[in-house]
Design a protein around this motif. Structure first.
Motif, PDB file in Angstrom:
ATOM      1  N   TYR A 121       0.712  -1.070  -0.007  1.00 51.94           N
ATOM      2  CA  TYR A 121      -0.157   0.198   0.352  1.00 51.94           C
ATOM      3  C   TYR A 121       1.116   1.279   0.097  1.00 51.94           C
ATOM      4  CZ  TYR A 121      -4.829  -2.819   0.643  1.00 51.94           C
ATOM      5  OH  TYR A 121      -5.388  -3.923   0.549  1.00 51.94           O
ATOM      6  N   GLN A 122       2.242   1.556  -0.543  1.00 50.32           N
ATOM      7  CA  GLN A 122       2.821   2.774  -0.332  1.00 50.32           C
ATOM      8  C   GLN A 122       2.718   3.491  -1.646  1.00 50.32           C
ATOM      9  OE1 GLN A 122       7.293   1.665  -2.057  1.00 50.32           O
ATOM     10  NE2 GLN A 122       6.596  -0.891  -1.494  1.00 50.32           N
ATOM     11  N   GLN A 123       2.594   4.547  -1.168  1.00 55.72           N
ATOM     12  CA  GLN A 123       2.337   5.738  -2.393  1.00 55.72           C
ATOM     13  C   GLN A 123       3.735   6.213  -2.659  1.00 55.72           C
ATOM     14  OE1 GLN A 123      -2.151   6.550  -2.581  1.00 55.72           O
ATOM     15  NE2 GLN A 123      -1.153   7.732  -0.297  1.00 55.72           N
ATOM     16  N   ALA A 124       3.364   6.963  -4.304  1.00 59.06           N
ATOM     17  CA  ALA A 124       4.822   7.323  -4.662  1.00 59.06           C
ATOM     18  C   ALA A 124       5.551   8.694  -3.873  1.00 59.06           C
ATOM     19  CB  ALA A 124       4.639   8.027  -6.057  1.00 59.06           C
ATOM     20  N   ASP A 125       4.515   9.443  -2.992  1.00 57.59           N
ATOM     21  CA  ASP A 125       4.810   9.765  -2.205  1.00 57.59           C
ATOM     22  C   ASP A 125       5.117   9.790  -0.629  1.00 57.59           C
ATOM     23  OD1 ASP A 125       3.584   9.454  -0.757  1.00 57.59           O
ATOM     24  OD2 ASP A 125       2.018  11.635  -0.439  1.00 57.59           O
ATOM     25  N   GLY A 126       6.020   8.200  -0.301  1.00 62.02           N
ATOM     26  CA  GLY A 126       5.926   8.168   0.697  1.00 62.02           C
ATOM     27  C   GLY A 126       5.035   7.542   1.596  1.00 62.02           C
ATOM     28  N   SER A 127       4.177   7.759   1.078  1.00 65.72           N
ATOM     29  CA  SER A 127       3.081   7.452   2.315  1.00 65.72           C
ATOM     30  C   SER A 127       2.629   6.697   2.149  1.00 65.72           C
ATOM     31  CB  SER A 127       2.212   8.272   2.400  1.00 65.72           C
ATOM     32  OG  SER A 127       1.657   8.521   0.649  1.00 65.72           O
ATOM     33  N   VAL A 128       2.130   5.985   2.846  1.00 67.52           N
ATOM     34  CA  VAL A 128       0.964   4.350   3.276  1.00 67.52           C
ATOM     35  C   VAL A 128      -0.491   4.551   2.776  1.00 67.52           C
ATOM     36  CG1 VAL A 128       0.653   1.967   4.205  1.00 67.52           C
ATOM     37  CG2 VAL A 128       2.724   2.707   3.869  1.00 67.52           C
ATOM     38  N   ARG A 129      -1.027   3.753   1.868  1.00 69.08           N
ATOM     39  CA  ARG A 129      -2.886   3.634   2.085  1.00 69.08           C
ATOM     40  C   ARG A 129      -3.087   2.279   3.693  1.00 69.08           C
ATOM     41  NH1 ARG A 129      -5.655   1.671  -1.428  1.00 69.08           N
ATOM     42  NH2 ARG A 129      -3.935   0.958  -2.830  1.00 69.08           N
ATOM     43  N   ILE A 130      -4.535   2.987   3.874  1.00 69.89           N
ATOM     44  CA  ILE A 130      -4.833   1.868   4.979  1.00 69.89           C
ATOM     45  C   ILE A 130      -5.874   1.018   4.281  1.00 69.89           C
ATOM     46  CG2 ILE A 130      -5.212   1.354   7.976  1.00 69.89           C
ATOM     47  CD1 ILE A 130      -4.466   4.116   8.205  1.00 69.89           C
ATOM     48  N   PRO A 131      -5.330  -0.267   4.380  1.00 71.32           N
ATOM     49  CA  PRO A 131      -7.032  -1.013   4.037  1.00 71.32           C
ATOM     50  C   PRO A 131      -8.293  -0.292   4.649  1.00 71.32           C
ATOM     51  CG  PRO A 131      -5.403  -2.276   4.099  1.00 71.32           C
ATOM     52  CD  PRO A 131      -4.691  -1.188   5.421  1.00 71.32           C
TER      53      PRO A 131
ATOM     54  N   ILE B  16      -0.948   7.023   6.093  1.00 70.52           N
ATOM     55  CA  ILE B  16       0.140   7.079   7.108  1.00 70.52           C
ATOM     56  C   ILE B  16       1.048   7.626   6.533  1.00 70.52           C
ATOM     57  CG2 ILE B  16       1.520   6.047   9.564  1.00 70.52           C
ATOM     58  CD1 ILE B  16       0.608   3.518   8.488  1.00 70.52           C
ATOM     59  N   THR B  17       1.623   9.036   6.988  1.00 68.59           N
ATOM     60  CA  THR B  17       2.744   9.744   6.731  1.00 68.59           C
ATOM     61  C   THR B  17       3.418   9.871   7.667  1.00 68.59           C
ATOM     62  OG1 THR B  17       0.977  11.916   7.656  1.00 68.59           O
ATOM     63  CG2 THR B  17       0.793  11.192   5.520  1.00 68.59           C
ATOM     64  N   ARG B  18       4.572  11.346   7.786  1.00 73.10           N
ATOM     65  CA  ARG B  18       5.966  11.370   7.937  1.00 73.10           C
ATOM     66  C   ARG B  18       5.474  11.428   9.646  1.00 73.10           C
ATOM     67  NH1 ARG B  18      10.799  10.074   9.074  1.00 73.10           N
ATOM     68  NH2 ARG B  18      11.943  12.014  10.855  1.00 73.10           N
ATOM     69  N   GLN B  19       5.691  10.960  10.761  1.00 78.44           N
ATOM     70  CA  GLN B  19       5.866  10.432  12.220  1.00 78.44           C
ATOM     71  C   GLN B  19       6.440  11.364  12.425  1.00 78.44           C
ATOM     72  OE1 GLN B  19       3.154   8.552  13.446  1.00 78.44           O
ATOM     73  NE2 GLN B  19       2.199   9.301  11.501  1.00 78.44           N
ATOM     74  N   SER B  20       6.241  12.617  13.206  1.00 80.03           N
ATOM     75  CA  SER B  20       7.288  12.883  14.682  1.00 80.03           C
ATOM     76  C   SER B  20       7.387  12.506  15.433  1.00 80.03           C
ATOM     77  CB  SER B  20       6.140  14.506  14.580  1.00 80.03           C
ATOM     78  OG  SER B  20       6.319  14.842  14.021  1.00 80.03           O
ATOM     79  N   LEU B  21       8.874  11.686  15.660  1.00 83.69           N
ATOM     80  CA  LEU B  21       9.461  11.330  16.702  1.00 83.69           C
ATOM     81  C   LEU B  21       8.432  11.620  18.661  1.00 83.69           C
ATOM     82  CD1 LEU B  21      10.814   8.409  17.502  1.00 83.69           C
ATOM     83  CD2 LEU B  21      13.201  10.168  17.830  1.00 83.69           C
ATOM     84  N   GLY B  22       7.718  10.652  19.431  1.00 85.70           N
ATOM     85  CA  GLY B  22       7.329  11.548  20.358  1.00 85.70           C
ATOM     86  C   GLY B  22       6.856  12.540  20.623  1.00 85.70           C
ATOM     87  N   ARG B  23       6.038  12.857  19.616  1.00 83.77           N
ATOM     88  CA  ARG B  23       4.475  13.428  19.454  1.00 83.77           C
ATOM     89  C   ARG B  23       3.163  12.919  18.969  1.00 83.77           C
ATOM     90  NH1 ARG B  23       9.622  15.883  18.488  1.00 83.77           N
ATOM     91  NH2 ARG B  23      10.069  17.820  19.929  1.00 83.77           N
ATOM     92  N   ALA B  24       2.347  13.530  19.482  1.00 78.05           N
ATOM     93  CA  ALA B  24       1.109  12.829  18.860  1.00 78.05           C
ATOM     94  C   ALA B  24       0.524  13.462  18.054  1.00 78.05           C
ATOM     95  CB  ALA B  24      -0.034  13.342  20.539  1.00 78.05           C
TER      96      ALA B  24
END
Length: 443
Positions: A411-421, A434-442
């Motif tokens: 489910y990966q996409q060209a911009d690096g994100s991942v679609r959720i089934p 799912i996009t880029r996460q910030s470590l330790g931040r909600a």
């Protein structure tokens, strides 16, 4: 473990089945002589007991009549000593025979194809289309690290190699997958959920076939001292390699009621494997970890139902992949590629576009009565005078980590994100990408 009477009556067949598994029939060398030694000692002990009983009766008669009992008493004492020696010889031969049979793997079912390795396995089903990507597909470790949801380097700092940290939406995805699988199996497939211990004793691992042969593949706790082969303790501890071990042992030394059909359990646990002998294999990513999570399916069945149950259990595992839209294939393992305890096994292999290959995600096996004999799990057939051994089955429904990485890659996409089934979105609280996460931040 095998029935002694069956091996005795079918020794050439057993040896041929072992050859098909790639096991040298010399493993059974000495069986016939040990069996003869055991039966001879048992016969001698029973004969001596009968003679001793007759002398005891004569001793009693003489004593009542006031006769001389000294000779009969001496003969009785001598027979007692000989009887004890014969019983000890029978017990020693029985132990050697048992140890010999414990080392013999299960025999393959007639429907299992002959072969020597994974290259001889037979594909019996494929599902889903493999669509090419419009961009170079990446492996899951690159996707996860770029998104900030997987961290192998920090996990290695904490625990060593073959561990991973999961963050943010990645950690939520793991939890969502487990809940999705449990709901599917309990609500639609009829399994009862069970949460077993993650620590088991040696007898439990013997029951399912991991001990004594595969001790090096396990993690043994040192709270009760080192493991000594041949000594099956009930107060030592091992980390479970799979929920199959504690769940199968729920009914160890019991007679279960199968009058209304099979008993089916679904269990979500962490699993721990030393991966001994896997140096250099799958060193990247989440394929071969020391700790991973899994939803396990376990069945206790009547013998006449077990192969139908094997097909249904395998289908239940396949349903997870189909609901998630993950292409897979079903492989019937050949005689030389099956596990020690299995009589027949299907492996489900999911397609991983980032690696351009199929990888195992579930192994579904029928053990027939092999584990039940080791764990002494019986049932009483309708109309039978004596209980018989159940058939046990199990399969991953599924390995959560491998399902996780299959989603990242498929489910990966060209911009690096991942679609959720779509099937998982209710478990992700509506999150669809799912996009880029910030470590330790909600987020």
């Amino acid at each position: 473990m095998h029935d002694l009477a069956f091996v005795r009556a079918n020794l050439p067949l057993v040896e041929e089945k072992l050859r098909l598994r790639g096991v040298d029939p010399a493993l059974l060398r000495g069986f016939s002589s040990l069996d003869m030694e055991r039966r001879s000692a048992i016969t001698e002990a029973e004969t001596l007991k009968a003679q001793r009983n007759a002398l005891s009766a004569e001793f009693g008669r003489l004593k009542r009549e006031g006769g001389d009992v000294s000779l009969v008493g001496a003969q009785t004492a001598a027979l007692k000593e000989k009887t004890e020696q014969a019983e000890a010889a029978a017990a020693a031969a029985d132990l050697k025979l048992r140890e010999l049979l414990e080392a013999v793997p299960n025999l393959p079912h007639d429907s299992v194809p002959a072969g020597t390795s994974e290259h001889d396995n037979v594909c019996t089903k494929t599902w889903g289309e493999i669509h090419p990507f419009a961009f170079p597909a990446k492996p899951h470790w690159e996707i996860g690290e770029a998104l900030g949801i997987l961290d192998f380097e920090r996990a290695a700092k904490i625990s060593g190699a073959r561990f991973v940290l999961q963050f943010g939406s990645g950690a939520k995805l793991e939890r969502a997958l487990a809940n999705f699988m449990l709901d599917l199996h309990t609500r639609e497939h009829g399994y009862a959920e069970v949460l077993p211990p993650s620590l088991v004793n040696s007898r439990s691992l013997f029951g399912t076939g991991q001990l004594p042969k595969f001790a090096e593949d396990l993690f043994h706790c040192d709270d009760k001292g080192p493991y000594v082969p041949g000594q099956l303790q009930e107060n030592d501890h091992w980390l479970i390699p799979t929920a199959e071990v504690p769940v199968t042992n729920i009914f160890r030394d019991e007679t279960v009621d199968l009058s209304t059909g099979s008993i089916s359990f679904a269990a979500y646990t962490s699993c721990y494997r030393s991966e001994a002998g896997s140096h250099g294999k799958d060193t990247r990513g989440m394929i071969r970890q020391h700790q991973f999570q899994k939803v396990e399916l376990v069945k206790f069945s009547r013998p006449e139902d077990s192969y139908a149950e094997h097909e249904s259990l395998t289908h239940h595992a396949e349903t997870v992949l189909e609901r998630l839209g993950l292409p897979y294939r079903r492989m019937l393992l050949c005689t030389g590629d099956m596990g020690f305890s299995a009589a027949k096994t299907y492996d489900l292999e999911v397609w991983l576009p980032g690696q351009q290959t199929y990888r195992e995600i579930s192994s579904c096996s029928n053990f027939e009565s092999f584990q039940a004999r080791r764990a002494n799990i019986r049932y009483k057939p309708e109309g039978a005078k004596k209980p018989e051994f159940v058939h046990t089955l199990n399969g991953s429904g599924l390995a959560v980590g491998r399902t996780y990485l299959a989603i990242l890659e498929n489910y990966q996409q060209a911009d690096g994100s991942v679609r959720i089934p779509e099937a998982l979105q209710p478990y992700m609280h509506g999150e669809t990408v799912i996009t880029r996460q910030s470590l330790g931040r909600a987020l």
